[in-house]
Design a protein around this motif. Structure first.
Motif, PDB file in Angstrom:
ATOM      1  N   GLN A   1      31.834  49.736 -60.039  1.00 51.22           N
ATOM      2  CA  GLN A   1      31.833  51.157 -59.692  1.00 51.22           C
ATOM      3  C   GLN A   1      33.000  51.878 -60.363  1.00 51.22           C
ATOM      4  O   GLN A   1      32.854  52.992 -60.881  1.00 51.22           O
ATOM      5  CB  GLN A   1      31.925  51.322 -58.170  1.00 51.22           C
ATOM      6  CG  GLN A   1      32.051  52.764 -57.696  1.00 51.22           C
ATOM      7  CD  GLN A   1      30.831  53.603 -58.008  1.00 51.22           C
ATOM      8  OE1 GLN A   1      29.710  53.129 -57.874  1.00 51.22           O
ATOM      9  NE2 GLN A   1      31.040  54.852 -58.412  1.00 51.22           N
TER      10      GLN A   1
ATOM     11  N   ASN B   1      30.940  53.984 -62.834  1.00 49.58           N
ATOM     12  CA  ASN B   1      30.559  55.147 -62.035  1.00 49.58           C
ATOM     13  C   ASN B   1      29.062  55.141 -61.710  1.00 49.58           C
ATOM     14  O   ASN B   1      28.549  54.202 -61.129  1.00 49.58           O
ATOM     15  CB  ASN B   1      30.986  56.430 -62.759  1.00 49.58           C
ATOM     16  CG  ASN B   1      32.481  56.473 -62.987  1.00 49.58           C
ATOM     17  OD1 ASN B   1      33.247  56.238 -62.057  1.00 49.58           O
ATOM     18  ND2 ASN B   1      32.902  56.749 -64.204  1.00 49.58           N
ATOM     19  N   ASP B   2      28.362  56.203 -62.093  1.00 52.24           N
ATOM     20  CA  ASP B   2      26.952  56.353 -61.711  1.00 52.24           C
ATOM     21  C   ASP B   2      26.039  55.301 -62.347  1.00 52.24           C
ATOM     22  O   ASP B   2      24.904  55.119 -61.888  1.00 52.24           O
ATOM     23  CB  ASP B   2      26.449  57.747 -62.105  1.00 52.24           C
ATOM     24  CG  ASP B   2      27.131  58.849 -61.316  1.00 52.24           C
ATOM     25  OD1 ASP B   2      27.707  58.543 -60.248  1.00 52.24           O
ATOM     26  OD2 ASP B   2      27.094  60.006 -61.763  1.00 52.24           O
ATOM     27  N   ASP B   3      26.521  54.631 -63.383  1.00 53.01           N
ATOM     28  CA  ASP B   3      25.707  53.599 -64.021  1.00 53.01           C
ATOM     29  C   ASP B   3      25.895  52.229 -63.386  1.00 53.01           C
ATOM     30  O   ASP B   3      25.232  51.267 -63.787  1.00 53.01           O
ATOM     31  CB  ASP B   3      26.057  53.507 -65.516  1.00 53.01           C
ATOM     32  CG  ASP B   3      25.698  54.778 -66.265  1.00 53.01           C
ATOM     33  OD1 ASP B   3      24.525  55.186 -66.175  1.00 53.01           O
ATOM     34  OD2 ASP B   3      26.582  55.339 -66.925  1.00 53.01           O
ATOM     35  N   SER B   4      26.797  52.129 -62.419  1.00 54.32           N
ATOM     36  CA  SER B   4      27.146  50.807 -61.892  1.00 54.32           C
ATOM     37  C   SER B   4      25.969  50.124 -61.206  1.00 54.32           C
ATOM     38  O   SER B   4      25.815  48.899 -61.305  1.00 54.32           O
ATOM     39  CB  SER B   4      28.325  50.909 -60.929  1.00 54.32           C
ATOM     40  OG  SER B   4      28.015  51.731 -59.824  1.00 54.32           O
ATOM     41  N   ALA B   5      25.112  50.887 -60.501  1.00 53.28           N
ATOM     42  CA  ALA B   5      23.992  50.262 -59.783  1.00 53.28           C
ATOM     43  C   ALA B   5      23.049  49.566 -60.757  1.00 53.28           C
ATOM     44  O   ALA B   5      22.590  48.436 -60.503  1.00 53.28           O
ATOM     45  CB  ALA B   5      23.244  51.307 -58.960  1.00 53.28           C
ATOM     46  N   ARG B   6      22.757  50.214 -61.887  1.00 51.52           N
ATOM     47  CA  ARG B   6      21.874  49.587 -62.877  1.00 51.52           C
ATOM     48  C   ARG B   6      22.510  48.333 -63.472  1.00 51.52           C
ATOM     49  O   ARG B   6      21.821  47.338 -63.744  1.00 51.52           O
ATOM     50  CB  ARG B   6      21.561  50.576 -63.996  1.00 51.52           C
ATOM     51  CG  ARG B   6      20.631  51.705 -63.574  1.00 51.52           C
ATOM     52  CD  ARG B   6      20.097  52.428 -64.788  1.00 51.52           C
ATOM     53  NE  ARG B   6      21.139  53.094 -65.547  1.00 51.52           N
ATOM     54  CZ  ARG B   6      21.110  53.291 -66.863  1.00 51.52           C
ATOM     55  NH1 ARG B   6      20.100  52.834 -67.576  1.00 51.52           N
ATOM     56  NH2 ARG B   6      22.087  53.937 -67.464  1.00 51.52           N
TER      57      ARG B   6
ATOM     58  N   ILE C   1      23.624  54.263 -71.912  1.00 51.93           N
ATOM     59  CA  ILE C   1      24.936  54.607 -71.370  1.00 51.93           C
ATOM     60  C   ILE C   1      25.769  55.176 -72.512  1.00 51.93           C
ATOM     61  O   ILE C   1      26.108  54.470 -73.461  1.00 51.93           O
ATOM     62  CB  ILE C   1      25.598  53.363 -70.739  1.00 51.93           C
ATOM     63  CG1 ILE C   1      24.732  52.851 -69.587  1.00 51.93           C
ATOM     64  CG2 ILE C   1      27.003  53.695 -70.237  1.00 51.93           C
ATOM     65  CD1 ILE C   1      25.217  51.561 -68.965  1.00 51.93           C
TER      66      ILE C   1
END
Length: 541
Positions: free
Chosen positions: A379, A383-388, A537
């Motif tokens: 995270q 950031n927002d790409d961490s879940a993928r 990304i």
């Protein structure tokens, strides 16, 4: 007995940590004080633009060490473009390395292994014997160290590459950390818009020095190959993106320092201004009306007191800046827009890059990556790409959290960016040969296994820090072939040698896999490193 076992385990772990720290320092970080080579000096006198120098014979080549290519950067010249080196009288000895540019120690509680000085802009030259009347390629190595570490002394010596490849290797120092990349509006106003690119300009000053002096050493100023590793690779990329370096090089090799999606990619002025303002405030120079004077008058140790001057995270604080004068675009965009058209490129990465960063950022600080820390780490970085990313790299797929983190770093920071670099350059009309280095110089030890970040460097250089690198016979043969390939590339613009063939340059599906037990042409690089994920990304880190 349990206590004894625990103590024994702890001692073994600490022994490994010290060994790993020493190896990393040897390969990519630290440098020695720089004693003259053991061979007796000879009367090797050459006259360069600022005066006469006397080199030495060492290991079957000629060496000219610590030759100034620019003036001191102290005082009013701190955070300013480099000026020409002052003239000297008499014959200047060129038998030892100069001090490194100011920088923090490479690891916590590890003293600097080399003196530093703001009078550091010197170049080391390694020249084949008997070059009178020759017209040899010049290979200019730009060192790595995350733009906060490094010096030319650590790359002593490329003797076999020089002797057998019949090339000249030149290694300049350049400023790092805030000394090389501080960016503030008042600096831009003082220097015609130039800001945050002083280290980049140091490299260009060295290239101009080579242009003006190469023939003195039997070199061809029109046949210069830039090559570098890690931040040195990004330095090569930055020069490709810089209009003011045009014509100073003809070819380029990028080792583990891609031009695309890297945390080292030049930020915009606005981002760099905020980082530099925060840095200035953190060391007591926060008033915009006086901060430049404060920064120039502060002792070096005060400027290095900020944690931003150490390598302690995958996110970086210092790198060349897109100041719209020296660097006018990001390297990936520059490549796609013809910046390397007519400039042959070799671009590569190592199969296990991430292991180095687990060793440096975790193990060397007494931390073992834990499962509970994996998601927060992702995270923080993504950031927002961490879940993928967590979905594609679940802990259940790996033997340990350390292995998971290492694979994310390998793929996201190095492997796929290398692929994206090659693809961008081909879109811009360049010929690109891509490789993946697969050899394990330290075997599969538990703390620094496989082809870690920096592992290929001992295969390019005969010695590091003046210490010969002992490679087993099969690895030494691979080293010799890499040196042959790199030297042929410098001579002809094509690295394909019999041992490295076929090696096409016109397709992103073809990656030459380099190992001491095999050299093969692979076609699954993108799949191996999940580059479909990373392609979406825009900025990594």
């Amino acid at each position: 007995m349990r206590i004894a076992t625990d103590d024994s385990t702890r001692r073994r772990r600490m022994a490994w940590l010290y060994s790993i720290a020493a190896v990393i320092s040897l390969i990519i970080l630290s440098a020695p004080a720089g004693a003259a080579p053991a061979d007796a000096p000879a009367d090797l006198i050459a006259t360069v633009t600022a005066g006469a120098i006397r080199g030495i014979h060492a290991d079957g080549i000629q060496e000219y060490l610590g030759v100034p290519f620019a003036a001191s950067t102290a005082g009013a010249d701190r955070f300013a473009p480099p000026r020409p080196a002052p003239q000297w009288t008499g014959i200047r000895p060129a038998a030892t390395h100069s001090p490194q540019c100011p920088q923090s120690p490479p690891l916590p509680n590890v003293p600097a292994l080399q003196p530093s000085s703001e009078d550091c802009l010197t170049i080391d030259l390694y020249v084949p014997e008997h070059t009178a009347g020759a017209n040899l390629p010049v290979m200019v190595w730009l060192y790595g160290g995350a733009f906060v570490l490094g010096s030319n002394a650590q790359y002593d010596s490329p003797a076999r590459l020089v002797r057998e490849g019949q090339v000249i290797v030149a290694i300049p120092n350049y400023r790092v950390g805030p000394f090389g990349f501080l960016a503030l509006p008042e600096l831009a106003a003082d220097n015609g818009g130039i800001t945050g690119t002083y280290g980049t300009l140091d490299q260009q000053a060295a290239l101009r020095w080579i242009r003006d002096n190469a023939t003195v050493f039997g070199g061809d100023p029109g046949n210069v190959t830039l090559f570098g590793e890690s931040a040195g690779g990004m330095s090569v990329c930055t020069q490709l993106a810089s209009p003011s370096s045009r014509g100073l090089y003809a070819k380029a090799i990028v080792e583990s320092g891609s031009c695309a999606r890297s945390p080292l990619t030049p930020p915009t002025k606005e981002v760099a201004y905020q980082r530099s303002a925060d840095y200035a405030a953190s060391i007591g120079c926060g008033d915009p009306a006086t901060r430049l004077r404060c920064l120039r008058e502060s002792p070096v140790d005060q400027l290095l007191s900020s944690p931003t001057t150490t390598l302690n995270t995958m996110d970086v604080a210092w790198s060349p800046v897109r100041d719209e004068v020296v660097v006018t675009s990001g390297p990936e965009d520059a490549l796609a827009n013809d910046a390397a058209q007519g400039v042959p490129l070799i671009v590569g990465s190592n199969a296990g890059e991430g292991a180095t960063f687990i060793a440096l950022l975790d193990y060397a600080r007494g931390v073992t990556p834990a499962a509970a820390d994996y998601a927060p780490w992702a995270q923080t970085l993504f950031n927002d790409d961490s879940a993928r990313i967590l979905d594609r790299y679940p802990l259940s797929d790996f033997v340990s959290p350390a292995a998971a983190k290492a694979q994310v770093i390998t793929d996201g920071f190095f492997a796929c960016p290398a692929l994206f670099t090659a693809e961008a350059a081909r879109r811009g009309g360049a010929r690109v040969w891509q490789y993946q280095f697969n050899d394990a110089p330290l075997g599969w030890n538990p703390l620094l296994p496989g082809a870690f970040h920096g592992a290929e460097v001992p295969y390019v250089f005969s010695a590091l820090m003046g210490v010969n690198i002992p490679l087993p016979p099969a690895a030494d043969l691979l080293s010799r072939r890499i040196q042959q390939s790199w030297a042929q590339f410098a001579h002809t613009g094509n690295p394909e040698i019999p041992a490295f063939a076929p090696w096409p340059s016109d397709t992103s599906d073809a990656t030459l896999e380099l190992g001491s037990d095999h050299v093969t042409l692979g076609d699954s690089f993108s799949q191996q490193h999940h580059c479909d994920l990373w392609s979406d990304i825009d900025h990594i880190g």
